[in-house]
Scaffold this motif. Structure first.
Motif, PDB file in Angstrom:
ATOM      1  N   LYS A  29       0.834  -1.204   0.000  1.00  0.00           N
ATOM      2  CA  LYS A  29       0.000   0.000   0.000  1.00  0.00           C
ATOM      3  C   LYS A  29       0.873   1.261   0.000  1.00  0.00           C
ATOM      4  CE  LYS A  29      -4.082   1.679   2.457  1.00  0.00           C
ATOM      5  NZ  LYS A  29      -4.968   1.449   3.601  1.00  0.00           N
ATOM      6  N   ILE A  30       1.957   1.230   0.763  1.00  0.00           N
ATOM      7  CA  ILE A  30       2.890   2.362   0.788  1.00  0.00           C
ATOM      8  C   ILE A  30       3.494   2.574  -0.595  1.00  0.00           C
ATOM      9  CG2 ILE A  30       5.132   3.135   1.668  1.00  0.00           C
ATOM     10  CD1 ILE A  30       4.362   1.837   4.332  1.00  0.00           C
ATOM     11  N   ALA A  31       3.920   1.495  -1.210  1.00  0.00           N
ATOM     12  CA  ALA A  31       4.506   1.597  -2.555  1.00  0.00           C
ATOM     13  C   ALA A  31       3.479   2.148  -3.535  1.00  0.00           C
ATOM     14  CB  ALA A  31       5.005   0.223  -3.017  1.00  0.00           C
ATOM     15  N   SER A  32       2.253   1.715  -3.419  1.00  0.00           N
ATOM     16  CA  SER A  32       1.183   2.199  -4.290  1.00  0.00           C
ATOM     17  C   SER A  32       0.954   3.694  -4.093  1.00  0.00           C
ATOM     18  CB  SER A  32      -0.088   1.410  -4.011  1.00  0.00           C
ATOM     19  OG  SER A  32      -1.146   1.903  -4.787  1.00  0.00           O
ATOM     20  N   TYR A  33       0.975   4.135  -2.847  1.00  0.00           N
ATOM     21  CA  TYR A  33       0.800   5.562  -2.544  1.00  0.00           C
ATOM     22  C   TYR A  33       1.897   6.386  -3.225  1.00  0.00           C
ATOM     23  CZ  TYR A  33       0.909   9.900   0.135  1.00  0.00           C
ATOM     24  OH  TYR A  33       0.940  11.221   0.489  1.00  0.00           O
ATOM     25  N   ILE A  34       3.128   5.935  -3.081  1.00  0.00           N
ATOM     26  CA  ILE A  34       4.257   6.665  -3.678  1.00  0.00           C
ATOM     27  C   ILE A  34       4.146   6.642  -5.202  1.00  0.00           C
ATOM     28  CG2 ILE A  34       6.775   6.690  -3.965  1.00  0.00           C
ATOM     29  CD1 ILE A  34       6.926   5.708  -1.026  1.00  0.00           C
TER      30      ILE A  34
END
Length: 135
Positions: A29-34
């Protein structure tokens, strides 16, 4: 204790390994946000002509801005929640007070009804006595 995870993600078309005790879904999810932030910036014409250091600084500023806005929103929600909790407490207190007054009023009504009934019986008795005395 949570399990330590290593997960490969793609951020801005590059492969990275994220590690941590958070779940793999969370790290993804963090990678997707970035990635969404990169896509947001790529769609702006002026961003394309900036050097990579300035692009990174703008990205960091934007993420920090999101963080502080979210933090402030959370504080607002907590303040609203506290105010609503206090209002609910006050309303419950008011309700209990009203119920107590109602119960006292109902007891008084019952007592007055009993007194009225006794007074009516006394009137009938006195009227009967008066009628007997007239005869």
């Amino acid at each position: 204790m949570n399990k330590y995870h290593d997960i490969e993600v793609i951020i801005n078309n590059k492969r990275y390994t994220l590690s941590g005790y958070e779940s793999e879904e969370y790290l993804q999810k963090i990678a997707s946000y970035i990635n969404n932030k990169h896509a947001e910036f790529r769609n702006k014409d002026a961003y394309k002509f900036l050097d990579s250091e300035l692009k990174n600084i703008l990205m960091q500023i934007n993420i920090a801005d999101d963080y502080f806005k979210t933090t402030n929103k959370l504080k607002e929600i907590e303040t609203e929640s506290d105010a609503k909790s206090k209002e609910i407490f006050d309303l419950k207190h008011e309700l209990i007070s009203a119920r107590t007054k109602l119960e006292a009023a109902e007891r008084e009504v019952d007592e007055l009804k009993s007194e009225l009934h006794e007074a009516q019986k006394n009137i009938v008795r006195l009227e009967t006595e008066l009628g007997d005395n007239d005869k």
